[in-house]
Scaffold this active site. Structure first.
Site, mmCIF file in Angstrom:
data_model
loop_
_atom_site.group_PDB
_atom_site.id
_atom_site.type_symbol
_atom_site.label_atom_id
_atom_site.label_comp_id
_atom_site.label_asym_id
_atom_site.label_seq_id
_atom_site.Cartn_x
_atom_site.Cartn_y
_atom_site.Cartn_z
ATOM 1 C CE1 TYR A 109 -11.364 -10.132 7.651
ATOM 2 C CE2 TYR A 109 -10.673 -8.130 8.763
ATOM 3 C CZ TYR A 109 -11.357 -9.323 8.772
ATOM 4 O OH TYR A 109 -12.030 -9.714 9.888
ATOM 5 C CB CYS A 155 -3.366 0.787 11.414
ATOM 6 S SG CYS A 155 -4.441 1.931 10.520
ATOM 7 C CB CYS A 162 -0.025 -1.915 8.588
ATOM 8 S SG CYS A 162 -1.127 -2.280 7.242
ATOM 9 C CG ASN A 207 -14.412 4.556 8.271
ATOM 10 O OD1 ASN A 207 -14.186 4.291 7.099
ATOM 11 N ND2 ASN A 207 -13.837 3.899 9.242
ATOM 12 N N GLY A 208 -12.647 6.387 10.613
ATOM 13 C CA GLY A 208 -11.230 6.728 10.518
ATOM 14 C C GLY A 208 -10.658 7.075 11.868
ATOM 15 C CB CYS A 224 -7.012 1.647 3.886
ATOM 16 S SG CYS A 224 -6.795 0.168 4.873
HETATM 17 S S1 SF4 Z 1 -1.723 1.405 7.975
HETATM 18 FE FE1 SF4 Z 1 -2.540 -0.450 7.012
HETATM 19 S S2 SF4 Z 1 -4.597 -0.746 7.888
HETATM 20 FE FE2 SF4 Z 1 -3.937 1.364 8.364
HETATM 21 S S3 SF4 Z 1 -4.785 2.601 6.699
HETATM 22 FE FE3 SF4 Z 1 -2.708 2.062 6.080
HETATM 23 S S4 SF4 Z 1 -2.963 0.135 4.905
HETATM 24 FE FE4 SF4 Z 1 -4.848 0.489 6.048
#
Ligand code: SF4
Length: 491
Positions: free
Chosen positions: A257, A397, A451, A117-118, A251
């Site tokens: 969400y 992201c 993000c 995952n990632g 994250c």
């Molecule tokens: S950029 Fe946003 S969606 Fe991507 S890992 Fe960081 S917090 Fe999560």
């Protein structure tokens, strides 16, 4: 675009759920199957299991939901007491079996299956390097890069192999690995994607989220730390620091969400965190209104919070069609134009003449939210005040969440008033970054918020930015995947 995509097109998309388990009593495939159900929300496009009986690795994976991919007959062909599993959200269209996981590699050193995952920001460079050194790559997935590197390093022992592999990887990754005689789990040195470990009966399990433990009667004990590896075998479960931790920046979207509300992260149950976000939103963006309504289902906890804080009654006014994602029938143009109507139906009696506070989790391109606002006005709403339990998303992201490119993000090019105008809403309020942190109850250094604020914990270069939106090089031997997979199933 299928029905599910039509609804999810304007939402950030998680790309995977992973798990690994060791159960001395056998029947690992069956347990993993039930645990995978609880990770279905992290990916609905494909699912897979790899199982070992201590000698051989067997696997099965396919497109579709967990219960579409597996049945009694298939599970009975997966013998063993160790398993890893995967659910994936694919963003590359319908025909992506090649990228379904786990990925499998066999070599002179042994068999290995990997679920990931990632997103690796240097996957393209690593892939090129592996190909140049004579390695053949069967898939386009980052996970195969991880698997091939692990296989090359297996002579160092499992922890040594993980450490040597992690030293090459850049990006966000939570990985589970199946070797013939053990299960491994490891997490990137920044801890961007989640991974928890715990017990299931006499055995042990590692999974993306704690919610995966419940259906199999397990208990999650603790998070796998950044840069840490968990080893599960006949000796039990133990942890080692494979590479130094570079921080702990989980994250923030997991809290907002992605993760299921009954999951626990950083010791916080996410339903309560989301309720706090709604409360904080009511403090930051109060409004006079008649009713607080959620966008189902993700907006429900925060709408409760907004209602409790503001004293404005809570009411669900949109019924969500719960089974629409189970079909892959393509909507025709007329149905596409109807958009969100396929997913949501209003309770007209609750909407007509009312001033509504509409609580949702995020705005990416603003297309879905504007359709919902229109649906509510078309249904007779007097005012629609949109409240979002995330700060404006201004940056893409690079760590495994498919959102949109920078140019498509509404908040990257528009201010709040311009977005309100685009939505057609009466007013618009976003939760602040400070308010988001306060709702979780942890400090800024504990999170990736890139993000929202552009501060990427794993630096993103222009080259990485380019690669993140391109198909990696070295594709061309995809048929081998299907053949290999068929062979494994036949075995
Ligand atoms: S950029 Fe946003 S969606 Fe991507 S890992 Fe960081 S917090 Fe999560």
């Amino acid at each position: 675009m299928n029905h599910a995509d039509a609804w999810h097109a304007d939402r950030p998309k998680e790309e995977c759920g992973v798990l690994g388990l060791y159960t001395p009593g056998g029947e690992a495939a069956r347990l993993a199957f039930f645990a995978l159900f609880s990770l279905q929300h992290r990916g609905q496009e494909s699912a897979g299991l790899a199982v070992s009986d201590g000698h051989r690795v067997h696997m099965h994976r396919d497109m579709g939901l967990v219960n579409q991919v597996f049945n009694e007959e298939i599970l009975s062909t997966l013998p063993g007491h160790m398993a890893i599993g995967h659910t994936r959200y694919s963003t590359t269209g319908a025909s992506v079996l090649r990228n379904a996981q786990p990925v499998y590699c066999s070599s002179t050193v042994g068999e290995i299956a990997v679920a990931h995952n990632g997103n690796l920001v240097n996957a393209g460079a690593l892939r090129k390097e592996l190909l140049m050194s004579g390695e053949s790559m069967d898939t386009t997935a980052d996970s195969e890069v991880i698997a091939r590197l692990l296989v090359r390093n297996l002579h160092l022992g499992p922890v040594g192999a993980v450490a040597a592999t992690m030293e090459r990887l850049q990006g966000a990754y939570s990985v589970t690995v199946l070797l013939p005689n053990m299960v491994l789990g490891f997490r990137d040195p920044h801890g961007i994607r989640p991974l928890v470990a715990g017990r299931v009966g006499d055995g042990f399990m590692v999974a993306s989220e704690s919610c995966a433990f419940w259906p199999v009667g397990g208990v999650s004990d603790r998070e796998v730390g950044p840069g840490e590896v968990v080893i599960i075998d006949h000796q039990g479960m133990r942890f080692e620091q494979a590479v130094p931790r570079a921080g702990e920046t989980l994250c923030m979207f997991e809290f907002i969400y992605f993760a299921r509300p009954d999951s626990v992260m950083y010791g916080r149950e996410l339903y309560a965190v989301r309720e706090n976000m709604g409360r904080q939103l009511a403090i930051e963006h109060p409004v006079e209104a008649d009713v607080v309504v959620p966008v189902p289902d993700s907006g429900i906890p925060a709408a409760h919070g907004y209602s409790k804080q503001s004293g404005i009654p809570y009411h669900e006014v949109m019924m969500k069609s719960r089974y629409i994602h189970r079909t892959f029938i393509q909507p025709d143009q007329r149905m596409r134009e109807l958009g969100v109507r396929m997913k949501l139906a209003p309770l007209l009696g609750q909407v007509k003449g009312k001033r509504l506070v509409l609580v949702d989790d995020s705005i990416v391109r603003a297309t879905t939210t504007s359709q919902i606002v229109k649906l509510l006005f078309d249904s007779g709403a007097k005012e629609v005040h949109v409240r979002i339990t995330a700060p404006p998303i201004k940056h893409p992201c690079f760590y495994g969440i498919d959102m949109a490119s920078r140019g498509e993000l509404a908040a990257a090019t528009m201010d709040v008033e311009a977005i309100r105008n685009r939505l057609g809403a009466t007013s618009l309020g976003y939760l602040s970054i400070e308010g988001t942190l306060k709702s979780v109850g942890k400090d800024r250094p504990m999170f990736c918020l890139a993000c929202f604020d552009g501060d990427y914990p794993v630096p993103v270069t222009a080259e990485m930015e380019k690669m993140a939106f391109e198909e990696p090089p070295g594709v061309g031997q995809l048929a081998t995947v299907t053949r290999g997979q068929l062979k494994l199933i036949e075995d």
